[in-house]
Motif scaffolding. Structure first.
Motif, short mmCIF file in Angstrom:
data_model
loop_
_atom_site.label_atom_id
_atom_site.label_comp_id
_atom_site.label_asym_id
_atom_site.label_seq_id
_atom_site.Cartn_x
_atom_site.Cartn_y
_atom_site.Cartn_z
N GLN A 123 9.07 -4.86 1.66
CA GLN A 123 9.78 -5.83 1.98
C GLN A 123 11.09 -5.15 3.15
O GLN A 123 11.26 -6.15 4.20
N MET A 124 11.68 -4.31 3.04
CA MET A 124 12.64 -3.51 3.78
C MET A 124 12.12 -3.44 5.16
O MET A 124 13.10 -3.36 6.15
N SER A 125 10.90 -3.00 5.27
CA SER A 125 10.29 -2.58 6.59
C SER A 125 9.76 -3.68 7.37
O SER A 125 9.17 -3.69 8.39
N GLY A 126 9.52 -5.06 6.67
CA GLY A 126 8.75 -6.24 7.32
C GLY A 126 7.18 -5.99 7.15
O GLY A 126 6.57 -6.58 7.84
N GLY A 127 7.04 -5.28 6.25
CA GLY A 127 5.28 -5.08 5.89
C GLY A 127 4.73 -4.07 6.53
O GLY A 127 3.82 -4.10 7.26
N ARG A 128 5.43 -2.83 6.58
CA ARG A 128 4.88 -1.58 7.10
C ARG A 128 4.50 -0.38 6.43
O ARG A 128 4.40 0.57 6.76
N ALA A 129 4.80 -0.62 4.90
CA ALA A 129 4.70 0.41 3.95
C ALA A 129 3.27 0.59 3.64
O ALA A 129 2.33 -0.25 3.77
N GLU A 130 2.78 1.84 3.34
CA GLU A 130 1.32 2.37 2.97
C GLU A 130 1.60 3.34 1.89
O GLU A 130 2.49 4.23 1.67
N LEU A 131 0.70 3.14 0.72
CA LEU A 131 0.79 4.05 -0.25
C LEU A 131 -0.49 5.05 -0.54
O LEU A 131 -1.46 4.67 -0.57
N GLY A 132 -0.13 6.33 -0.02
CA GLY A 132 -1.16 7.56 -0.39
C GLY A 132 -0.80 7.80 -1.75
O GLY A 132 0.21 8.17 -2.21
N LEU A 133 -1.86 7.86 -2.70
CA LEU A 133 -1.70 8.34 -4.06
C LEU A 133 -2.78 9.27 -4.53
O LEU A 133 -3.77 9.07 -4.30
N GLY A 134 -2.35 10.37 -4.96
CA GLY A 134 -3.27 11.25 -5.64
C GLY A 134 -2.92 11.61 -6.95
O GLY A 134 -1.86 11.30 -7.76
#
Length: 309
Positions: free
Chosen positions: A94-105
């Protein structure tokens, strides 16, 4: 070819340093700024001024940038409970206007868990798989409905599954690693992107093939995943400049570095990226270790990125 800048702040970087790199990343035209998610320096680094939290950092950068993608490569499932993690990433989205991505391991660096009082169970893959199901389940639950889950590691009862991220259906999930069976299966089930790196292209090609096969076995179009590669970058206009930059990060210009990363003059990097592209890669993470050397980023943008289509 997407080019993303990938940093390792646990080796020693303040938020102000990361901000300067992220702003340069955006201004120079790179696709994204990503960071590791670690709390303890590795090797001989003293780690000063101390670790920064990945998602706190990305929240700040979300408000200080406007275009680049932002995310982790990768967050350990051991660090955060899946419910709060879903909230954190949704809020950064939300804070980025829809630019987040989650790398998860799964998490692997036991010493940092001991140093900061984080549990490090011997068997972590089951918890990792449940986290993927929970995080995506919370995001995908329609507003007004609730989400419940009962697994071996986590139980959620009647969660309102809020807040929602901006991106639909949800922020991209990145899964990486060279596991032969479980990793490809989870990538096929949950990932928008599969990442491999820090080894030779022969190993990378085999890993991509396993993920493609797993996607096909699951009834998914294998080409619906992005295949990416990550590796250290050491670029210079001359051999002496390349050597100076390698020395600055404490690396030798040996076959190991050249096989795992992007090393040499701009022309040599363009050739290396072409070789990576030839095995199906459409996104490269350039691991930048000397965060004070913004001239390095400028060289990569001016002399490497401009030669790529």
């Amino acid at each position: 070819m997407d080019l993303r800048i990938f940093t390792e702040p646990q080796q020693g970087a303040s938020y102000e340093t990361l901000l300067s790199v992220a702003k340069a990343t955006e201004e120079l035209g790179f696709d994204g700024f990503f960071r590791s998610d670690h709390y303890l320096a590795m090797g001989s680094s003293d780690g000063l001024p101390g670790p920064t939290d990945a998602w706190v950092t990305l929240a700040g950068l979300a408000r200080e940038t406007s275009r680049i993608r932002l995310g982790t490569l990768v967050s350990p499932a051991t660090f955060r409970l899946p419910g709060p993690l879903a909230i954190q990433v949704a809020q950064v989205d939300q804070m980025s206007g829809g630019r987040a991505e989650l790398g998860l391991g799964t998490g692997w660096f036991e010493a940092e868990h001991r140093a900061y009082g984080i549990g490090f169970p011997e068997h972590r893959f089951g918890a990792f798989e449940e986290q993927l199901e929970i995080v995506t389940g919370l995001w995908d639950t329609p507003v007004g409905e609730t989400f419940s889950f009962r697994g071996e590691h986590y139980t959620l009862e009647g969660s309102p599954a809020l807040p929602k991220p901006v991106q639909t259906p949800h922020p991209p999930i990145i899964i990486g690693g060279g596991g032969a069976k479980r990793t490809p299966r989870l990538a096929a089930a949950y990932a928008a992107e599969y990442n491999f790196g820090f080894e030779g292209l022969e190993q990378a090609d085999a890993a991509y093939g396993r993920v493609r096969a797993a996607a096909q076995a699951a009834g998914r179009d294998a080409d619906s995943l992005v295949y990416s590669y990550a590796g250290p970058v050491v670029c210079g206009r001359t051999d002496d400049e390349v050597a100076r930059r390698a020395d600055a990060i404490g690396r030798k210009l040996d076959d190991e570095l050249r096989q795992s990363g992007f090393v040499g003059t701009p022309g040599e990097l363009v050739e290396r990226i072409a070789a990576v592209r030839a095995i199906g890669v459409s996104r490269v993470y350039l691991q930048v270790l000397d965060l004070a050397d913004l001239d390095h980023l400028e060289l990569l943008a001016a002399e490497v990125a401009r030669q790529l289509d």
